[in-house]
Design a protein around this motif. Sequence first.
Motif, PDB file in Angstrom:
ATOM      1  N   ASP A   7       0.899  -1.220   0.000  1.00 29.97           N
ATOM      2  CA  ASP A   7       0.192  -0.355   0.055  1.00 29.97           C
ATOM      3  C   ASP A   7       1.083   1.371   0.188  1.00 29.97           C
ATOM      4  O   ASP A   7       0.280   2.770   0.392  1.00 29.97           O
ATOM      5  CB  ASP A   7      -1.036   0.299   1.337  1.00 29.97           C
ATOM      6  N   LEU A   8       2.375   1.387  -0.428  1.00 29.31           N
ATOM      7  CA  LEU A   8       2.943   1.790  -0.521  1.00 29.31           C
ATOM      8  C   LEU A   8       2.825   3.475  -1.528  1.00 29.31           C
ATOM      9  O   LEU A   8       2.767   2.677  -3.047  1.00 29.31           O
ATOM     10  CB  LEU A   8       4.703   1.242  -1.246  1.00 29.31           C
ATOM     11  N   PHE A   9       2.923   4.190  -1.069  1.00 28.65           N
ATOM     12  CA  PHE A   9       2.490   5.833  -2.077  1.00 28.65           C
ATOM     13  C   PHE A   9       4.342   6.149  -1.900  1.00 28.65           C
ATOM     14  O   PHE A   9       4.343   6.519  -1.416  1.00 28.65           O
ATOM     15  CB  PHE A   9       1.434   6.563  -2.126  1.00 28.65           C
ATOM     16  N   ILE A  10       4.542   6.912  -3.457  1.00 30.04           N
ATOM     17  CA  ILE A  10       5.804   7.609  -4.227  1.00 30.04           C
ATOM     18  C   ILE A  10       5.065   8.663  -5.356  1.00 30.04           C
ATOM     19  O   ILE A  10       4.631   8.471  -5.774  1.00 30.04           O
ATOM     20  CB  ILE A  10       6.210   6.313  -4.527  1.00 30.04           C
ATOM     21  N   ARG A  26       0.093  -0.113 -11.886  1.00 27.47           N
ATOM     22  CA  ARG A  26       0.286   0.494 -10.250  1.00 27.47           C
ATOM     23  C   ARG A  26      -0.125   1.955 -10.775  1.00 27.47           C
ATOM     24  O   ARG A  26       0.197   2.433  -9.032  1.00 27.47           O
ATOM     25  CB  ARG A  26       1.467   0.174  -9.577  1.00 27.47           C
ATOM     26  N   ALA A  27      -0.822   1.538 -10.756  1.00 26.84           N
ATOM     27  CA  ALA A  27      -1.250   4.200 -11.000  1.00 26.84           C
ATOM     28  C   ALA A  27      -1.606   4.887  -9.698  1.00 26.84           C
ATOM     29  O   ALA A  27      -0.934   5.396  -9.451  1.00 26.84           O
ATOM     30  CB  ALA A  27      -1.971   4.526 -12.740  1.00 26.84           C
ATOM     31  N   ASP A  28      -2.130   3.671  -9.134  1.00 23.17           N
ATOM     32  CA  ASP A  28      -2.595   4.320  -8.128  1.00 23.17           C
ATOM     33  C   ASP A  28      -1.797   4.496  -6.981  1.00 23.17           C
ATOM     34  O   ASP A  28      -2.104   5.039  -5.817  1.00 23.17           O
ATOM     35  CB  ASP A  28      -4.090   3.708  -7.507  1.00 23.17           C
ATOM     36  N   GLN A  29      -1.095   3.375  -7.599  1.00 24.11           N
ATOM     37  CA  GLN A  29      -0.014   3.699  -5.915  1.00 24.11           C
ATOM     38  C   GLN A  29       1.472   5.218  -6.407  1.00 24.11           C
ATOM     39  O   GLN A  29       2.402   5.481  -5.346  1.00 24.11           O
ATOM     40  CB  GLN A  29       1.091   3.388  -6.217  1.00 24.11           C
ATOM     41  N   GLY A  30       0.808   6.173  -7.571  1.00 20.27           N
ATOM     42  CA  GLY A  30       1.368   7.319  -7.647  1.00 20.27           C
ATOM     43  C   GLY A  30       1.315   8.858  -7.047  1.00 20.27           C
ATOM     44  O   GLY A  30       0.079   8.607  -7.762  1.00 20.27           O
TER      45      GLY A  30
END
Length: 75
Positions: A7-10, A26-30
């Motif tokens: 559930d990491l966001f960068i 994985r667009a939801d993680q940016g």
Amino acid sequence: MFDKKSDLFISSADKIFYRVLGILHRADQGNSLEEILSKIGLTASKLPPQGCIEFRKRWTHAGFEERLNGLGFKS
């Protein structure tokens, strides 16, 4: 980050980062800097283009399009 349970966001100012997120679906993680500032209640005036939501969306979508066209992965 590449763990499916992550559930990491960068955030980044590099378009290749967002393209890779798009390719990996994985667009939801940016997050853009603009989004991060908004989440903590600050406004983002005079950010460079690389810190804006539209930059993230544009390059994530470009990566997704590359994936659809069979690019981004070696066979």
